[in-house]
Scaffold this motif. Structure first.
Motif, PDB file in Angstrom:
ATOM      1  N   ASN A   7     -20.055 -47.151   7.560  1.00  0.00           N
ATOM      2  CA  ASN A   7     -20.412 -48.114   6.515  1.00  0.00           C
ATOM      3  C   ASN A   7     -21.921 -48.156   6.235  1.00  0.00           C
ATOM      4  O   ASN A   7     -22.350 -48.809   5.296  1.00  0.00           O
ATOM      5  CB  ASN A   7     -19.855 -49.505   6.829  1.00  0.00           C
ATOM      6  CG  ASN A   7     -20.387 -50.085   8.106  1.00  0.00           C
ATOM      7  OD1 ASN A   7     -20.898 -49.377   8.957  1.00  0.00           O
ATOM      8  ND2 ASN A   7     -20.254 -51.377   8.262  1.00  0.00           N
ATOM      9  N   LYS A  21     -11.694 -34.561  13.426  1.00  0.00           N
ATOM     10  CA  LYS A  21     -10.626 -35.512  13.759  1.00  0.00           C
ATOM     11  C   LYS A  21     -10.462 -35.505  15.274  1.00  0.00           C
ATOM     12  O   LYS A  21     -11.040 -34.671  15.962  1.00  0.00           O
ATOM     13  CB  LYS A  21      -9.309 -35.101  13.093  1.00  0.00           C
ATOM     14  CG  LYS A  21      -9.285 -35.254  11.587  1.00  0.00           C
ATOM     15  CD  LYS A  21      -9.162 -36.677  11.146  1.00  0.00           C
ATOM     16  CE  LYS A  21      -7.701 -37.042  10.994  1.00  0.00           C
ATOM     17  NZ  LYS A  21      -7.468 -38.387  10.581  1.00  0.00           N
ATOM     18  N   GLU A  43     -13.888 -42.883   5.228  1.00  0.00           N
ATOM     19  CA  GLU A  43     -13.412 -44.234   5.546  1.00  0.00           C
ATOM     20  C   GLU A  43     -11.890 -44.279   5.521  1.00  0.00           C
ATOM     21  O   GLU A  43     -11.269 -44.903   6.385  1.00  0.00           O
ATOM     22  CB  GLU A  43     -13.998 -45.252   4.568  1.00  0.00           C
ATOM     23  CG  GLU A  43     -15.476 -45.488   4.771  1.00  0.00           C
ATOM     24  CD  GLU A  43     -16.109 -46.351   3.689  1.00  0.00           C
ATOM     25  OE1 GLU A  43     -15.571 -46.416   2.553  1.00  0.00           O
ATOM     26  OE2 GLU A  43     -17.158 -46.947   3.973  1.00  0.00           O
ATOM     27  N   ALA A  44     -11.283 -43.611   4.547  1.00  0.00           N
ATOM     28  CA  ALA A  44      -9.816 -43.590   4.439  1.00  0.00           C
ATOM     29  C   ALA A  44      -9.177 -42.867   5.619  1.00  0.00           C
ATOM     30  O   ALA A  44      -8.050 -43.173   6.001  1.00  0.00           O
ATOM     31  CB  ALA A  44      -9.399 -42.923   3.126  1.00  0.00           C
ATOM     32  N   ASN A  46     -10.256 -43.119   8.598  1.00  0.00           N
ATOM     33  CA  ASN A  46     -10.620 -43.932   9.764  1.00  0.00           C
ATOM     34  C   ASN A  46     -11.675 -43.282  10.650  1.00  0.00           C
ATOM     35  O   ASN A  46     -11.669 -43.457  11.875  1.00  0.00           O
ATOM     36  CB  ASN A  46      -9.384 -44.296  10.588  1.00  0.00           C
ATOM     37  CG  ASN A  46      -8.447 -45.181   9.811  1.00  0.00           C
ATOM     38  OD1 ASN A  46      -8.885 -46.078   9.080  1.00  0.00           O
ATOM     39  ND2 ASN A  46      -7.159 -44.931   9.925  1.00  0.00           N
ATOM     40  N   GLU A  48     -15.106 -43.474  12.140  1.00  0.00           N
ATOM     41  CA  GLU A  48     -15.969 -44.639  12.365  1.00  0.00           C
ATOM     42  C   GLU A  48     -17.455 -44.305  12.347  1.00  0.00           C
ATOM     43  O   GLU A  48     -18.263 -45.110  11.893  1.00  0.00           O
ATOM     44  CB  GLU A  48     -15.616 -45.300  13.695  1.00  0.00           C
ATOM     45  CG  GLU A  48     -14.230 -45.911  13.690  1.00  0.00           C
ATOM     46  CD  GLU A  48     -13.895 -46.586  15.010  1.00  0.00           C
ATOM     47  OE1 GLU A  48     -14.777 -46.710  15.881  1.00  0.00           O
ATOM     48  OE2 GLU A  48     -12.739 -47.002  15.155  1.00  0.00           O
TER      49      GLU A  48
END
Length: 132
Positions: A7, A21, A43-44, A46, A48
Motif C-alpha cells: 500500500n 508467489k 494487491e489482488a 494478496n 503484502e
C-alpha cells in the motif's frame, strides 16, 4: 533497496527483487517499473510486501504516534535484560523493522483517509448518494 508494504508502492518505483508467489513462481521480474495497474494486480494477488530500488519511502520517524510506532519504541525497554545476548539482539532488530514497516503503512493509510475525506467534504458518493 527497501522492502515496503504494497500500500506504500507508487507508480514509477522499480523492483529491486522479483515478486514471487508462496510456491516460488515469479510474478514480476526484478527491474520492472510499477504502474497503477500492476500495483492493483499485486494487491489482488494478496502480495503484502515488495522490494524496490533505492529508499523511496521515508520510514525514519513514521508512526511515532501510532499503535505500531508505540510498540517499536518500547522494544529497548522490553529487551533491556538481553543486551549481551546476540540472538535476542537480532530478534529485537527484526521486530523493530517489522513494527517500522507496519507503522509507516498505518500512517500512510491514515493520510489517505484524511485526503479522501478532505476531497469529498459535503459531496454525495458517486454510487448513488449517501444511502448506497
Amino acid at each position: 533497496m527497501q522492502k515496503i508494504p504494497i500500500n506504500l508502492a507508487a507508480p514509477g518505483m522499480k523492483l529491486a527483487k522479483p515478486v514471487t508467489k508462496e510456491g516460488g513462481m515469479t510474478i514480476m521480474a526484478e527491474g520492472m517499473e510499477l504502474t497503477e495497474s500492476l500495483i492493483s494486480r499485486l494487491e489482488a494477488m494478496n502480495i503484502e510486501r515488495i522490494t524496490v530500488q533505492g529508499h523511496p519511502v521515508d520510514m525514519g520517524g513514521a508512526g511515532a504516534g501510532t499503535r505500531w510506532g508505540e510498540r517499536r519504541d518500547r522494544l529497548d525497554h522490553l529487551f533491556r535484560r538481553y543486551s549481551g545476548d546476540r540472538w535476542m539482539t537480532r530478534v529485537k532488530e527484526r521486530m523493530r523493522q517489522y513494527f517500522q514497516i507496519k507503522a509507516a503503512a498505518q500512517e500512510a493509510k491514515m493520510k489517505a483517509v484524511k485526503q479522501a475525506d478532505a476531497a469529498g467534504e459535503g459531496e454525495p458518493s458517486e454510487k448513488g448518494g449517501e444511502g448506497a
